[in-house]
Design an enzyme around this catalytic site. Structure first.
Site, PDB file in Angstrom:
ATOM      1  N   SER A  15      76.971  62.451  32.773  1.00 19.14           N
ATOM      2  CA  SER A  15      75.856  61.604  33.197  1.00 19.14           C
ATOM      3  C   SER A  15      76.266  60.893  34.477  1.00 19.14           C
ATOM      4  O   SER A  15      77.216  60.096  34.477  1.00 19.14           O
ATOM      5  CB  SER A  15      75.552  60.563  32.124  1.00 19.14           C
ATOM      6  OG  SER A  15      74.819  59.503  32.708  1.00 19.14           O
ATOM      7  N   HIS A  40      73.581  65.787  33.929  1.00 16.56           N
ATOM      8  CA  HIS A  40      72.613  64.916  33.252  1.00 16.56           C
ATOM      9  C   HIS A  40      72.238  63.786  34.211  1.00 16.56           C
ATOM     10  O   HIS A  40      73.092  62.985  34.614  1.00 16.56           O
ATOM     11  CB  HIS A  40      73.251  64.365  31.973  1.00 16.56           C
ATOM     12  CG  HIS A  40      72.359  63.506  31.150  1.00 16.56           C
ATOM     13  ND1 HIS A  40      71.509  64.014  30.179  1.00 16.56           N
ATOM     14  CD2 HIS A  40      72.187  62.157  31.132  1.00 16.56           C
ATOM     15  CE1 HIS A  40      70.850  63.026  29.599  1.00 16.56           C
ATOM     16  NE2 HIS A  40      71.242  61.881  30.162  1.00 16.56           N
ATOM     17  N   ASP A  42      69.990  60.505  34.889  1.00 20.82           N
ATOM     18  CA  ASP A  42      69.242  59.452  34.201  1.00 20.82           C
ATOM     19  C   ASP A  42      68.244  58.794  35.144  1.00 20.82           C
ATOM     20  O   ASP A  42      68.626  58.081  36.071  1.00 20.82           O
ATOM     21  CB  ASP A  42      70.221  58.401  33.652  1.00 20.82           C
ATOM     22  CG  ASP A  42      70.983  58.929  32.458  1.00 20.82           C
ATOM     23  OD1 ASP A  42      70.337  59.360  31.490  1.00 20.82           O
ATOM     24  OD2 ASP A  42      72.231  58.921  32.501  1.00 20.82           O
ATOM     25  N   MET A  44      65.367  56.127  35.596  1.00 19.73           N
ATOM     26  CA  MET A  44      64.877  54.892  34.959  1.00 19.73           C
ATOM     27  C   MET A  44      63.900  54.180  35.883  1.00 19.73           C
ATOM     28  O   MET A  44      64.116  54.140  37.097  1.00 19.73           O
ATOM     29  CB  MET A  44      66.057  53.962  34.663  1.00 19.73           C
ATOM     30  CG  MET A  44      67.152  54.610  33.844  1.00 19.73           C
ATOM     31  SD  MET A  44      68.423  53.413  33.429  1.00 19.73           S
ATOM     32  CE  MET A  44      69.661  54.483  32.668  1.00 19.73           C
ATOM     33  N   HIS A  73      66.782  63.104  32.474  1.00 18.93           N
ATOM     34  CA  HIS A  73      66.467  62.309  31.281  1.00 18.93           C
ATOM     35  C   HIS A  73      65.544  61.185  31.740  1.00 18.93           C
ATOM     36  O   HIS A  73      65.989  60.226  32.368  1.00 18.93           O
ATOM     37  CB  HIS A  73      67.790  61.788  30.694  1.00 18.93           C
ATOM     38  CG  HIS A  73      67.620  60.839  29.558  1.00 18.93           C
ATOM     39  ND1 HIS A  73      68.666  60.080  29.068  1.00 18.93           N
ATOM     40  CD2 HIS A  73      66.546  60.522  28.784  1.00 18.93           C
ATOM     41  CE1 HIS A  73      68.229  59.337  28.060  1.00 18.93           C
ATOM     42  NE2 HIS A  73      66.951  59.583  27.881  1.00 18.93           N
ATOM     43  N   MET A  75      63.631  58.069  31.500  1.00 19.06           N
ATOM     44  CA  MET A  75      63.436  56.806  30.792  1.00 19.06           C
ATOM     45  C   MET A  75      62.397  56.028  31.590  1.00 19.06           C
ATOM     46  O   MET A  75      62.707  55.049  32.283  1.00 19.06           O
ATOM     47  CB  MET A  75      64.776  56.068  30.680  1.00 19.06           C
ATOM     48  CG  MET A  75      65.712  56.727  29.673  1.00 19.06           C
ATOM     49  SD  MET A  75      67.439  56.280  29.898  1.00 19.06           S
ATOM     50  CE  MET A  75      67.889  57.481  31.151  1.00 19.06           C
ATOM     51  N   MET A 144      69.540  59.590  21.111  1.00 18.80           N
ATOM     52  CA  MET A 144      70.187  58.489  21.830  1.00 18.80           C
ATOM     53  C   MET A 144      71.127  57.771  20.865  1.00 18.80           C
ATOM     54  O   MET A 144      70.700  57.289  19.812  1.00 18.80           O
ATOM     55  CB  MET A 144      69.142  57.503  22.371  1.00 18.80           C
ATOM     56  CG  MET A 144      68.346  58.021  23.551  1.00 18.80           C
ATOM     57  SD  MET A 144      69.342  58.594  24.952  1.00 18.80           S
ATOM     58  CE  MET A 144      70.256  57.106  25.388  1.00 18.80           C
ATOM     59  N   ASP A 183      73.733  61.248  23.435  1.00 18.36           N
ATOM     60  CA  ASP A 183      73.860  60.539  24.709  1.00 18.36           C
ATOM     61  C   ASP A 183      74.116  59.062  24.459  1.00 18.36           C
ATOM     62  O   ASP A 183      73.257  58.357  23.924  1.00 18.36           O
ATOM     63  CB  ASP A 183      72.551  60.741  25.494  1.00 18.36           C
ATOM     64  CG  ASP A 183      72.570  60.087  26.871  1.00 18.36           C
ATOM     65  OD1 ASP A 183      73.633  59.603  27.300  1.00 18.36           O
ATOM     66  OD2 ASP A 183      71.507  60.085  27.516  1.00 18.36           O
TER      67      ASP A 183
HETATM   68  C1  DX5 Z   1      71.908  55.550  28.940  1.00 20.50           C
HETATM   69  C2  DX5 Z   1      71.939  56.911  29.580  1.00 20.50           C
HETATM   70  C3  DX5 Z   1      73.194  57.640  29.389  1.00 20.50           C
HETATM   71  C4  DX5 Z   1      74.418  56.940  29.925  1.00 20.50           C
HETATM   72  C5  DX5 Z   1      75.590  57.373  29.106  1.00 20.50           C
HETATM   73  O1  DX5 Z   1      70.613  55.061  28.987  1.00 20.50           O
HETATM   74  O2  DX5 Z   1      70.901  57.730  29.067  1.00 20.50           O
HETATM   75  O3  DX5 Z   1      73.101  58.972  29.896  1.00 20.50           O
HETATM   76  O4  DX5 Z   1      74.666  57.198  31.261  1.00 20.50           O
HETATM   77  O5  DX5 Z   1      76.697  56.676  29.566  1.00 20.50           O
HETATM   78  P1  DX5 Z   1      77.982  56.453  28.645  1.00 20.50           P
HETATM   79  O6  DX5 Z   1      78.549  57.807  28.355  1.00 20.50           O
HETATM   80  O7  DX5 Z   1      78.839  55.612  29.504  1.00 20.50           O
HETATM   81  O8  DX5 Z   1      77.511  55.748  27.400  1.00 20.50           O
HETATM   82 ZN    ZN Z   2      70.876  59.890  29.553  1.00 21.41          ZN
END
Ligand code: DX5
Ligand code: ZN
Length: 230
Positions: A15, A40, A42, A44, A73, A75, A144, A183
């Protein structure tokens, strides 16, 4: 747009949330050369989760740095508005949160029509039962294992029984090709446990990007998975 991940059964997806954003391209090249199976990303919106990251204009140029499949991903509160922009940016798999759209079936179909592989994510408080009617339409479910929004959080232990419930539903519905991704808070300390109960795709941010060597971190995650899947 294909989603082909090579020969590993256990897929490792770094990620980039924990990467150095000032050198994102180099970071992505490093994990790609270090044995990652997919990337991956993220996304947001500061609304569905209390954090803001990046969108299609940042993702599109990343293709120059890696040939690995990219999964986004989402969010975000309005994932439907990002389906086409993400496909155009070169995203191979789109992951949407079940909590964000009351018309999940329609959203899944639109992702499929756009040519991307489809994943649905569940917050820790959302039961796997909400996916019963759509599971056969999915390529992947993302459990999650932290509340989404930030890297570096602690793994929620109740996730283990949740993964087990998803495995049972997958078997019951005959979805043999469905992948189960986890994740949040995954490290060499707990990867063996999530893999032993049925996770086959592992997202890791801090465990990879805070290590001195991305490659060594990926190798140690694989070996800590205990050869359950290789
Ligand atoms: C959190 C993200 C994850 C995050 C995971 O909202 O979806 O992908 O980056 O990071 P670690 O592995 O540090 O928990
Ligand atoms: Zn994620």
């Amino acid at each position: 747009m294909s989603f082909s991940v090579g020969s590993h059964s256990l897929l490792i997806a770094p990620s980039v949330l924990s990467a150095d954003f000032s050198r994102l391209g180099e970071e992505i090249r490093e994990v790609s050369e270090g044995g990652a199976d997919l990337l991956h990303l993220d996304v947001m919106d500061g609304h569905f989760v209390p954090n803001l990251t990046f969108g299609p204009p940042v993702i599109a140029p990343l293709r120059k740095w890696s040939h690995l499949p990219m999964e986004a991903h989402l969010m975000v509160s309005n994932p439907a508005s990002l389906v086409e922009p993400m496909a155009k940016a070169g995203v191979n798999r789109l992951i949407v949160h079940a909590e964000t759209d009351p018309h999940l079936h329609r959203l899944i179909e639109s992702i499929r029509i756009s040519g991307m592989s489809v994943g649905v994510a569940l917050n820790p408080s959302t039961p796997v039962a909400v996916l019963e009617e759509v599971l056969p339409l999915l390529d992947m479910v993302l459990i999650m294992t932290v509340n989404p929004g930030f890297g570096g959080q602690s793994f929620i232990e109740g996730s283990i029984s949740k993964i087990r419930r998803l495995v049972l539903m997958k078997e019951h519905l005959g979805c043999s090709r469905l992948r189960i991704e986890v994740d949040g808070g995954i490290s060499a300390r707990n990867i063996g446990q999530v893999v032993s109960v049925g996770a086959d795709t592992i997202v890791a941010g801090t465990a990879i990007f805070s290590a001195p060597s991305r490659k060594d971190a990926i190798v140690s995650l694989r070996s800590a998975a205990g050869g359950l899947l290789v």
